[in-house]
Design an enzyme around this catalytic site. Structure first.
Site, PDB file in Angstrom:
ATOM      1  N   ARG A 232       0.850  -1.195   0.000  1.00 18.43           N
ATOM      2  CA  ARG A 232       0.000   0.000   0.000  1.00 18.43           C
ATOM      3  C   ARG A 232       0.888   1.247   0.000  1.00 18.43           C
ATOM      4  NH1 ARG A 232      -1.559   1.640   4.604  1.00 18.43           N
ATOM      5  NH2 ARG A 232      -2.315  -0.352   5.383  1.00 18.43           N
TER       6      ARG A 232
ATOM      7  N   LYS B 202      -9.037   6.455 -19.171  1.00 18.83           N
ATOM      8  CA  LYS B 202      -9.418   6.986 -20.473  1.00 18.83           C
ATOM      9  C   LYS B 202      -8.215   6.991 -21.419  1.00 18.83           C
ATOM     10  CE  LYS B 202     -13.125   7.496 -18.014  1.00 18.83           C
ATOM     11  NZ  LYS B 202     -13.455   8.730 -17.320  1.00 18.83           N
TER      12      LYS B 202
HETATM   13  C1  PLP Z   1     -13.811   9.164 -16.041  1.00 23.30           C
HETATM   14  C2  PLP Z   1     -13.485  10.516 -15.541  1.00 23.30           C
HETATM   15  C3  PLP Z   1     -13.188  10.744 -14.194  1.00 23.30           C
HETATM   16  C4  PLP Z   1     -13.279   9.647 -13.139  1.00 23.30           C
HETATM   17  O1  PLP Z   1     -12.374   8.621 -13.369  1.00 23.30           O
HETATM   18  P1  PLP Z   1     -12.645   7.079 -12.981  1.00 23.30           P
HETATM   19  O2  PLP Z   1     -11.381   6.433 -13.423  1.00 23.30           O
HETATM   20  O3  PLP Z   1     -13.855   6.626 -13.732  1.00 23.30           O
HETATM   21  O4  PLP Z   1     -12.862   7.021 -11.504  1.00 23.30           O
HETATM   22  C5  PLP Z   1     -12.837  12.026 -13.807  1.00 23.30           C
HETATM   23  N1  PLP Z   1     -12.805  13.036 -14.678  1.00 23.30           N
HETATM   24  C6  PLP Z   1     -13.099  12.865 -15.997  1.00 23.30           C
HETATM   25  C7  PLP Z   1     -13.045  14.033 -16.915  1.00 23.30           C
HETATM   26  C8  PLP Z   1     -13.448  11.607 -16.467  1.00 23.30           C
HETATM   27  O5  PLP Z   1     -13.755  11.448 -17.754  1.00 23.30           O
END
Ligand code: PLP
Length: 394
Positions: A52, A201
Site C-alpha cells: 500500500r 481513459k
Molecule cells: C472518467 C473521468 C473521471 C473519473 O475517473 P474514474 O477512473 O472513472 O474514476 C474524472 N474526470 C473525468 C473528466 C473523467 O472522464
C-alpha cells in the site's frame, strides 16, 4: 535515462521511469505482485515494506506519468475518482472550493454527496469566464478545480488566466486533464498546481483498466498526497499499473489519430446540420466552436471527443437519440471514453443521470445530446456506421 536535455513526449512515454530491471536486465518493468517485502531484521528493509505504501511497478508508472505532464511527482490511485477524493482530503471541514459548473458526473457527485457531508462547500462557476473564478473566491476558499474541455459540452477554460487569478489569491489550482491527456494539453506549464487524470481513459487507452493519477511539482502538496495515498489506501494494483504503462507507450501516437479522426468526424457531422436530424455539433477543432481560438492556443490538438445535438422532428429528440444509439453496429453504445475503440453515449440517461434534471437542463445537457468518443479505427468505417444509424432515427 538520466539526461539533462528535456526529451520529447514520444520518447518520455516509452522510457521515463523505466530503467532496465537491475537483476536480470529485463527491458520491461516487472509486475511486482507482492503485498510485503522480507526484512533482514526489524527495520532492515530495502526501502519497501508493504505494497500500500510502496510498490516498484507503481513507482515506475508514477515516474512515467509525472514526466509526461512535465511535473516532479506522480501519485497513482485506483481510479480517477480515488485521485479526486484524495486531493479533496487535503482540505478540512469549513473549507470552500470554487469549481467549473460542467464537471464529470462522478466528480460532481463527490463534491455534492461525499464532501459536503464532511463540511466542504463548493461554488460552481461558468468555466468559460475566468473572472468568475476570482469573483467566487471567499476568505475560506482553499482550492480551485477546473476541467477543460468539459464533459459533455466541451466548454473550454483558459487555464493560464485562471492560474493567474489563483496565484494572486495564493490558491492551488487543480486541472482535470482527462479529456486531453498529457499529449495534447500541459496544465502545469500553464500555471496549474496539480493535474488529475482518470488514466482509465486516454492515458491507458485500451479500455481494460480503471485508474487515476495526480501530478504536481509542489513538494508540500506531493508530501501530503503521498501521506494520504498510504493513509486512505485507494491504491492501484501492480497489474493495473503495468497495463497503464504498456498503454501509455503509444499515447502520443494514438492521440494523433484520435485528433485526425475527431476532426474528420466533426466535419462530416457538421455537414449534416440543416438536413433535419442534427441541430448542432460541438467540437473544439471546428471554427464554429465559440472558443476555437482558445482551443488552438491552449491545446496541441482538438482531441477525440465530439458532442452533437439531435433535433426533434416527427419524433421527439429523445426517441431519435435512443434509436441512433440502438442502431450503431461498429461504434459501441457504452459509458467511458478515450479508448482505441469508438464509443457513443447519451449523457442525460447514462453518464450524467446522477445530476438532478433541472440542473442538467440548465447546463444544456438536453435529451438530444449525444457524446461520441472517436477511436482510432478507419474513419470511413466510423462514418459509414453513423450514417446507417442516422437512417434509422425516424
Ligand atoms: C472518467 C473521468 C473521471 C473519473 O475517473 P474514474 O477512473 O472513472 O474514476 C474524472 N474526470 C473525468 C473528466 C473523467 O472522464
Amino acid at each position: 535515462m538520466t539526461t539533462n536535455q528535456k526529451q520529447h513526449i514520444e520518447t518520455l512515454a516509452i522510457h521515463a521511469g523505466q530503467p532496465a530491471e537491475p537483476v536480470t536486465g529485463a527491458i520491461t518493468p516487472p509486475v511486482f505482485m507482492t503485498s510485503t517485502y522480507v526484512q533482514d531484521g526489524p527495520g532492515g528493509h530495502k526501502g519497501y515494506e508493504y505494497s500500500r505504501t510502496h510498490n516498484p511497478t507503481r513507482q515506475a508508472l508514477e515516474a512515467n506519468l509525472a514526466a509526461l505532464e512535465g511535473g516532479d511527482f506522480g501519485v497513482a490511485f485506483a481510479s480517477g475518482c480515488a485521485a479526486t477524493t484524495t486531493i479533496l482530503h487535503t482540505l478540512s471541514a469549513g473549507d470552500h472550493v470554487v469549481a467549473g459548473d460542467d464537471l464529470y458526473g462522478g466528480t460532481y457527485r463527490i463534491f455534492e454527496r461525499v464532501m459536503k457531508q464532511l463540511g466542504l462547500t463548493v461554488t460552481y462557476v461558468d468555466p468559460m469566464r475566468p473572472a468568475a473564478f476570482g469573483e467566487a473566491i471567499r476568505a475560506n476558499t482553499k482550492l480551485v478545480w477546473v476541467e477543460t474541455p468539459t464533459n459533455p459540452l466541451l466548454k473550454l477554460c483558459d487555464i493560464a488566466q485562471v492560474a493567474d487569478i489563483c496565484k494572486g489569491a495564493k490558491l492551488p489550482l487543480v486541472v482535470d486533464n482527462t479529456f486531453m491527456s498529457p499529449a495534447l494539453q500541459s496544465p502545469l506549464a500553464l500555471g496549474a498546481t496539480a493535474v488529475v487524470h482518470s488514466t482509465t481513459k486516454y492515458v491507458n487507452g485500451h479500455a481494460d483498466v480503471v485508474g487515476g493519477v495526480v501530478v504536481t511539482s509542489d513538494p508540500q502538496l506531493h508530501e501530503r498526497l503521498r501521506f494520504l495515498q498510504n493513509a486512505i489506501g485507494a491504491v492501484p494494483g501492480p497489474m493495473d499499473c503495468f497495463l497503464v504503462m504498456r498503454g501509455v507507450k503509444t499515447l502520443p501516437l494514438r492521440m494523433e489519430r484520435h485528433c485526425q479522426n475527431g476532426l474528420a468526424m466533426a466535419k462530416w457531422l457538421e455537414a449534416q446540420v440543416g438536413r433535419g436530424l442534427i441541430e448542432r455539433v460541438i467540437y473544439p477543432g471546428l471554427p464554429s466552436h465559440p472558443q476555437h481560438e482558445l482551443a488552438t492556443r491552449q491545446m496541441k490538438g482538438p482531441g477525440g471527443m465530439i458532442s452533437f445535438v439531435v433535433a426533434s422532428g416527427r419524433l421527439p429528440a429523445l426517441t431519435r437519440s435512443v434509436n441512433i444509439l440502438r442502431a450503431v453496429k461498429l461504434i459501441a453504445c457504452a459509458e467511458s471514453l478515450g479508448g482505441v475503440e469508438s464509443l457513443i453515449e447519451h449523457p442525460a440517461s447514462m453518464t450524467h443521470a446522477s445530476i438532478p434534471v433541472a440542473q442538467r437542463e440548465a447546463l444544456g445537457i438536453s435529451d438530444g445530446l449525444i457524446r461520441l468518443s472517436v477511436g482510432i479505427e478507419h474513419i470511413d468505417d466510423l462514418i459509414a456506421d453513423l450514417a446507417q444509424a442516422f437512417a434509422t432515427a425516424d
